[in-house]
Design a protein around this motif. Sequence first.
Motif, PDB file in Angstrom:
ATOM      1  N   UNK A 470       0.840  -1.215   0.000  1.00 25.07           N
ATOM      2  CA  UNK A 470       0.000   0.000   0.000  1.00 25.07           C
ATOM      3  C   UNK A 470       0.872   1.262   0.000  1.00 25.07           C
ATOM      4  N   UNK A 471       1.978   1.192   0.725  1.00 27.89           N
ATOM      5  CA  UNK A 471       2.884   2.346   0.776  1.00 27.89           C
ATOM      6  C   UNK A 471       3.402   2.698  -0.621  1.00 27.89           C
ATOM      7  N   UNK A 472       3.577   1.681  -1.453  1.00 34.14           N
ATOM      8  CA  UNK A 472       4.167   1.939  -2.769  1.00 34.14           C
ATOM      9  C   UNK A 472       3.162   2.134  -3.882  1.00 34.14           C
ATOM     10  N   UNK A 473       1.935   1.666  -3.671  1.00 37.70           N
ATOM     11  CA  UNK A 473       0.948   1.952  -4.723  1.00 37.70           C
ATOM     12  C   UNK A 473       0.126   3.188  -4.371  1.00 37.70           C
ATOM     13  N   UNK A 474       0.121   3.549  -3.093  1.00 39.16           N
ATOM     14  CA  UNK A 474      -0.657   4.717  -2.656  1.00 39.16           C
ATOM     15  C   UNK A 474      -0.306   5.987  -3.414  1.00 39.16           C
ATOM     16  N   UNK A 475       0.971   6.372  -3.456  1.00 41.76           N
ATOM     17  CA  UNK A 475       1.320   7.603  -4.188  1.00 41.76           C
ATOM     18  C   UNK A 475       0.952   7.546  -5.669  1.00 41.76           C
ATOM     19  N   UNK A 476       1.065   6.366  -6.274  1.00 40.10           N
ATOM     20  CA  UNK A 476       0.689   6.235  -7.689  1.00 40.10           C
ATOM     21  C   UNK A 476      -0.817   6.461  -7.856  1.00 40.10           C
ATOM     22  N   UNK A 477      -1.595   5.848  -6.949  1.00 44.72           N
ATOM     23  CA  UNK A 477      -3.048   6.003  -7.046  1.00 44.72           C
ATOM     24  C   UNK A 477      -3.453   7.461  -6.816  1.00 44.72           C
ATOM     25  N   UNK A 478      -2.741   8.128  -5.903  1.00 48.35           N
ATOM     26  CA  UNK A 478      -3.027   9.552  -5.658  1.00 48.35           C
ATOM     27  C   UNK A 478      -2.728  10.384  -6.913  1.00 48.35           C
ATOM     28  N   UNK A 479      -1.616  10.048  -7.552  1.00 51.44           N
ATOM     29  CA  UNK A 479      -1.249  10.764  -8.787  1.00 51.44           C
ATOM     30  C   UNK A 479      -2.311  10.520  -9.866  1.00 51.44           C
ATOM     31  N   UNK A 480      -2.779   9.282  -9.935  1.00 50.32           N
ATOM     32  CA  UNK A 480      -3.801   8.959 -10.937  1.00 50.32           C
ATOM     33  C   UNK A 480      -5.116   9.676 -10.620  1.00 50.32           C
TER      34      UNK A 480
END
Lengths: 526, 331
Positions: A470-480
């Motif tokens: 979650x720590x590593x996909x969270x920022x990507x999902x926020x960017x998306x």
Amino acid sequence: MNFVSFQYGCLLLAAFILFWISPRPWRIRLLFAASYLFYMAWDVRFVALLLASSTTYYLCGLGIANKQKSPGKIAALALLPGVWLALCSVFEIQGKTVSSEVLIAAFSFLPVMLGANQLIRKMPSDQGRRKGFLWLALGINLGLLGFFKYFNFFAESVGGLVEQFGLSSSWTLTHIILPVGISFYTFQAISYIVDIKKKKIEPTDCFITFATYLAFFPQLIAGPIERSTKLLPQLIVPAKWDINHLHIGLRLLLIGFFKKLFVADNCAILANHVFAADNPEINTAWALLGVLAFAFQIYGDFSGYSDIARGSARLLGIELSLNFRFPYFALNPSEFWRRWHITLSTWFRDYVYIPLGGNQGAWGATCRNLAVAMVLAGLWHGAAWTFILWGAYHACLLMAFHYSPRWQLACESGRAAKLACWVGMCCFTLIGWAIFRSDSMFQFYLWFTGVFQWQVTGAMEWEKPTRWLLLHIGPLLLLQWATLKERDESSLDHHHWATRGFIYLLLFVFTATSMVNDQEFIYFQF
Amino acid sequence: MKSNPLISHALLFGACLMIAVELAVRIFFQDNMSGRFEYGFHPSAGFIEEDGQVHLKRTGGRRFRPQSFTVEPPEGVFRIFVIGDSVTRGSSVESSYAGRLAVELKARGISAESYNLGIGGHGARRKHLTLVHSLNYKPDLVVLHINNSNEFEDEREFLRSTEFNSWHPRNWPMKSIALRRVYEMKTEKVFWRWIPASIRISQSKNDADAEIVAMSSEGATERWNQRVQEMTGESTRVAMANNIPILLVSQAKIIEELNGSRRLEDNGLEKIAEDQVTNGAFHLSMKQVLGNLEFEPLYADRSHLRAEGHEVMAKAIARKLIDSGILSLKK
């Protein structure tokens, strides 16, 4: 030469500076030199293969348009692969050796090209000559692709089948190294030749320009698979300097490196464990965690690569095609393929599915066309039964969607129905990735049975690794989330400059603090 | 058409923000900078001199337990520096044998001050550097705890400091204190805690796991002992050249036999220490001190001592100092 390397940084910087200070006519030569230098860094011998492909398609393209070169020029070009390998052999560049058989094969390209050219020229009808050149180009290059990528797979499979019947297969398999990028540049070249045949474009008369089109370094190894109609004009007429090239290019590079180094490489740690060759004990939680990690690994890896490629090209004033557009937000398989690896899916649509008849025929014909296109798309990714199964699986999904009005309707209905479609599509996609990631059918079976095993002795605790994911996909999902209504994650222009600056800073920090991992790009193997 | 500036506002803002954070870290955490990127190979990191006092600080370069002493040793008081690794360092200065040594000596009527210069992860090379700098503060005795379990880390950090100070651009981002801190926090507080060790080891993605892999490689102990031997010899020579006696304490760790019984093992360190013993260089074996006792309750794990273990060691060292006349060599 990996994108995440100091060497690539130097090459890109040098190409960027020299490109913009060079007189315009020199720019194409510069791109040609940079591209071949880039490819040489992988394995200097495979440049011969690239030269052979370039020569074939260049000459056949001119042949189709009835602009054949003289035998002397054909001979000069057809000698290039052999001469190159001879030079490699004499000077032992990179310490690589070239066997005499390979040298003979490379020099035999000359009589093949001259002979085939003479034969086709003698054909009575214009239509026949056009077809002749088309099949010559396709035959040589698909033959090379088939040999380097699929020979051992089919030989092994046939050998296995023969042994099933109690017979012994007597042939021995040779170790064939897969030349990087061969699947990508072969497909790019096919689109060129077919478009000439369909009279969509005129062939280029300049060999350097065509060779650069095929070998353009930002997209040579793993795409995007560019159409000649888009890339060739940009190579022939270089763009004028605009500061936006620099801004957009750097932004794409930042986002690409973020996706690769922060998202993909860190998700890989979990995915590699679940799909490890030694078959670890996995329960439901780990099976799901592993496939979810892989879903984001492959997205971060490949779309990150595409962004780096687009950013690098943009620094040189060239706009490459968008390859990913929020694929995990798709509500159905049809939409997924309009968002995932767009340049490959449109290639298969335009050059396989539609020529076969598309969805214009009866129910059975459409299903057959879908199956052929998707199984070939699966096989394109690699010579393994898991890739074929993955293609067939997606073909089934597409057929199910195509012939399910309720599913189609649900995708257009209210929020609840859309949510259900999205959840369903996510599950289908994840199953597909499990097939794709498994090294063998048996490994996929292990993963699949793991999904239904709640308690497994020896399975590790999964809560903390889930936090890692979650720590590593969270920022990507926020960017998306911040760019969902835009073209892709790099479309940040609608935000205030301060917000953009803050986002750049965060992306840089995430990326810079993830640089210790050293994972190869997944799509380099295709 | 409006032309954009060469550097966009957003990029400029992001860069300014980064610079501001970096400056703030450098200004407000200045001590933390001491030897930050030398990885323990900075000659004086962690020794902060101020108004005639020397403060041992936990800095980026050397993570000492905070202690202070005068630059010039007080008259009539034996000054003892105990140099070592995490075993020496203990869980606090007071409970470590280094801290208790002065108490034990005072109980025997000898006025002494002892300081704990143990730093977790330091091997022979870095201990030697600490020792060399500590001699500037005129100790009457140096106690050097020798061990071989940190040699991999020592070597790795040496290569890292060498490489980090090279020109290669891949090192540039980590030259920022702020980024370096984020990276370290992510590694230590997140990666090591959230990813199971077996996964980390199978992919060998980090230092701790690379060390475990290296430890299991063939001949590792012999290679590391070779380094310990060379550096301990060097440390002994330097101390004696400065006319300062040195006591070598050889580490003993618990080994579990196949039948489940446990014993203490010195891993060849006793011989290394014994080889250095001359007039002015002494040896005390942890194995001999603890081996005659019920040793398991004295250990927190296979290498590190509990407070009770430290107390036993402090008493043994005090006895050794008095019995062998080491203290009389100096004063």
